[in-house]
Design an enzyme around this catalytic site. Sequence first.
Site, PDB file in Angstrom:
ATOM      1  N   ILE A 144      47.450   1.681 -51.294  1.00  0.00           N
ATOM      2  CA  ILE A 144      48.551   1.904 -50.970  1.00  0.00           C
ATOM      3  C   ILE A 144      48.581   2.902 -49.452  1.00  0.00           C
ATOM      4  O   ILE A 144      49.327   1.960 -48.709  1.00  0.00           O
ATOM      5  CB  ILE A 144      48.862   3.308 -51.301  1.00  0.00           C
TER       6      ILE A 144
ATOM      7  N   ASN B 225      48.319  17.959 -54.426  1.00  0.00           N
ATOM      8  CA  ASN B 225      48.960  19.049 -55.221  1.00  0.00           C
ATOM      9  C   ASN B 225      49.484  20.085 -54.579  1.00  0.00           C
ATOM     10  O   ASN B 225      49.422  20.025 -53.125  1.00  0.00           O
ATOM     11  CB  ASN B 225      46.946  19.475 -55.419  1.00  0.00           C
TER      12      ASN B 225
ATOM     13  N   GLY C 104      41.438  10.812 -55.075  1.00  0.00           N
ATOM     14  CA  GLY C 104      41.892   9.832 -55.543  1.00  0.00           C
ATOM     15  C   GLY C 104      42.862   9.536 -54.308  1.00  0.00           C
ATOM     16  O   GLY C 104      42.447   9.055 -53.084  1.00  0.00           O
TER      17      GLY C 104
ATOM     18  N   ASP D 211      45.205  10.493 -52.644  1.00  0.00           N
ATOM     19  CA  ASP D 211      45.283  12.380 -51.720  1.00  0.00           C
ATOM     20  C   ASP D 211      43.898  12.039 -50.075  1.00  0.00           C
ATOM     21  O   ASP D 211      44.122  12.007 -49.417  1.00  0.00           O
ATOM     22  CB  ASP D 211      44.725  13.254 -52.541  1.00  0.00           C
TER      23      ASP D 211
ATOM     24  N   SER E 220      50.133  11.133 -61.083  1.00  0.00           N
ATOM     25  CA  SER E 220      49.709  12.435 -61.689  1.00  0.00           C
ATOM     26  C   SER E 220      48.700  11.152 -62.804  1.00  0.00           C
ATOM     27  O   SER E 220      48.485  12.214 -63.672  1.00  0.00           O
ATOM     28  CB  SER E 220      51.150  12.875 -62.490  1.00  0.00           C
ATOM     29  N   THR E 221      48.705  10.391 -62.831  1.00  0.00           N
ATOM     30  CA  THR E 221      48.248   9.358 -63.745  1.00  0.00           C
ATOM     31  C   THR E 221      47.002   9.046 -63.186  1.00  0.00           C
ATOM     32  O   THR E 221      45.213   8.009 -64.228  1.00  0.00           O
ATOM     33  CB  THR E 221      48.704   8.083 -63.986  1.00  0.00           C
TER      34      THR E 221
ATOM     35  N   TYR F 118      45.218  14.507 -62.803  1.00  0.00           N
ATOM     36  CA  TYR F 118      46.236  14.717 -63.318  1.00  0.00           C
ATOM     37  C   TYR F 118      46.396  14.247 -64.970  1.00  0.00           C
ATOM     38  O   TYR F 118      46.596  15.086 -65.563  1.00  0.00           O
ATOM     39  CB  TYR F 118      47.640  14.875 -62.656  1.00  0.00           C
TER      40      TYR F 118
HETATM   41  N1  AR6 Z   1      45.717   3.323 -53.796  1.00  0.00           N
HETATM   42  C1  AR6 Z   1      46.835   3.443 -54.526  1.00  0.00           C
HETATM   43  N2  AR6 Z   1      46.352   3.826 -56.195  1.00  0.00           N
HETATM   44  C2  AR6 Z   1      45.147   4.708 -55.438  1.00  0.00           C
HETATM   45  C3  AR6 Z   1      44.705   4.494 -55.298  1.00  0.00           C
HETATM   46  C4  AR6 Z   1      44.969   4.113 -54.043  1.00  0.00           C
HETATM   47  N3  AR6 Z   1      43.768   4.308 -52.510  1.00  0.00           N
HETATM   48  N4  AR6 Z   1      43.331   5.734 -55.394  1.00  0.00           N
HETATM   49  C5  AR6 Z   1      43.928   5.881 -56.789  1.00  0.00           C
HETATM   50  N5  AR6 Z   1      44.938   5.448 -57.044  1.00  0.00           N
HETATM   51  P1  AR6 Z   1      45.472  10.484 -58.793  1.00  0.00           P
HETATM   52  P2  AR6 Z   1      47.348  12.350 -59.318  1.00  0.00           P
HETATM   53  C6  AR6 Z   1      45.098   5.377 -58.494  1.00  0.00           C
HETATM   54  O1  AR6 Z   1      43.696  11.219 -59.202  1.00  0.00           O
HETATM   55  O2  AR6 Z   1      46.563  12.156 -61.226  1.00  0.00           O
HETATM   56  C7  AR6 Z   1      44.089  14.414 -56.067  1.00  0.00           C
HETATM   57  O3  AR6 Z   1      42.588  15.436 -56.233  1.00  0.00           O
HETATM   58  C8  AR6 Z   1      44.531   6.194 -59.684  1.00  0.00           C
HETATM   59  O4  AR6 Z   1      43.737   5.169 -60.119  1.00  0.00           O
HETATM   60  O5  AR6 Z   1      45.489  10.293 -57.123  1.00  0.00           O
HETATM   61  O6  AR6 Z   1      48.398  12.853 -59.607  1.00  0.00           O
HETATM   62  C9  AR6 Z   1      44.744  15.792 -55.758  1.00  0.00           C
HETATM   63  O7  AR6 Z   1      43.932  16.156 -54.048  1.00  0.00           O
HETATM   64  C10 AR6 Z   1      45.875   6.407 -59.979  1.00  0.00           C
HETATM   65  O8  AR6 Z   1      46.339   5.409 -61.356  1.00  0.00           O
HETATM   66  O9  AR6 Z   1      46.179  11.614 -59.005  1.00  0.00           O
HETATM   67  C11 AR6 Z   1      45.375  15.945 -56.845  1.00  0.00           C
HETATM   68  O10 AR6 Z   1      44.371  17.711 -56.690  1.00  0.00           O
HETATM   69  C12 AR6 Z   1      46.935   6.860 -59.080  1.00  0.00           C
HETATM   70  O11 AR6 Z   1      46.847   6.697 -57.853  1.00  0.00           O
HETATM   71  C13 AR6 Z   1      44.744  15.614 -57.935  1.00  0.00           C
HETATM   72  O12 AR6 Z   1      44.378  14.169 -57.925  1.00  0.00           O
HETATM   73  C14 AR6 Z   1      47.107   8.324 -59.550  1.00  0.00           C
HETATM   74  O13 AR6 Z   1      45.397   9.375 -59.473  1.00  0.00           O
HETATM   75  C15 AR6 Z   1      46.137  15.024 -58.106  1.00  0.00           C
HETATM   76  O14 AR6 Z   1      46.223  14.222 -59.105  1.00  0.00           O
END
Ligand code: AR6
Length: 175
Positions: free
Chosen positions: A18, A31, A39, A41, A123-124, A127
């Site tokens: 992204i 969060n 991830g 973030d 969230s996927t 979370y």
């Molecule tokens: N671009 C697009 N999608 C991504 C990228 C990227 N660079 N990196 C990961 N994904 P997550 P959550 C996908 O864990 O579940 C963090 O520590 C990943 O494969 O980023 O909402 C925050 O600080 C997955 O499909 O977010 C919070 O504490 C999706 O993005 C917590 O994680 C979301 O994964 C939030 O968890």
Amino acid sequence: MSTRTINGVTLALLRGNIVDVEVDAIVNAANAALAGGGGVDGAIHRAGGPSIMEECRKIGGCPTGSAVATGAGKLKARYVYHAVGPIYRQNPADPRLLAGAYQACLDLAEQHKIKSIAFPSLSTGAYGYPLDLAAPIALKTVIEHIEKPTSLQQVMFVLFGSSAYEAFERALQQL
Ligand code: AR6
């Protein structure tokens, strides 16, 4: 990439990181403490530089199911919308918080009158929200929004892995 036009607005699913897309607002999977993490973030704060975290600290936090806006630092965007999706194991049967996180970003987009926005699959990852449940909620919230008058011309879902991309493809075909 897969695209569909709804009410003159382009909805696109693409595979990638992204931080690489050029849009007015990039949505972060944050969060509730806006404290940063892994991830999406981690990727956004690394690529955008420290000004985004400075703004997050001033804002202080964001309730689950909502979103707040900051500038985008070094990213090629005007805003980062920090959306807080639900932790699935705490709230397994209630889709409203996940829909609310997407809707809050769409509402910010209207306030800022922006033309383009990119979402990750909220969230996927950490979370734990199952992709096959989250994808239809994400798409339905966006589609219902762009069926009404909107400043948006382009909404993208930028999906990191092939399983996320395929889940969104399946959900889009079934809607
Ligand atoms: N671009 C697009 N999608 C991504 C990228 C990227 N660079 N990196 C990961 N994904 P997550 P959550 C996908 O864990 O579940 C963090 O520590 C990943 O494969 O980023 O909402 C925050 O600080 C997955 O499909 O977010 C919070 O504490 C999706 O993005 C917590 O994680 C979301 O994964 C939030 O968890």
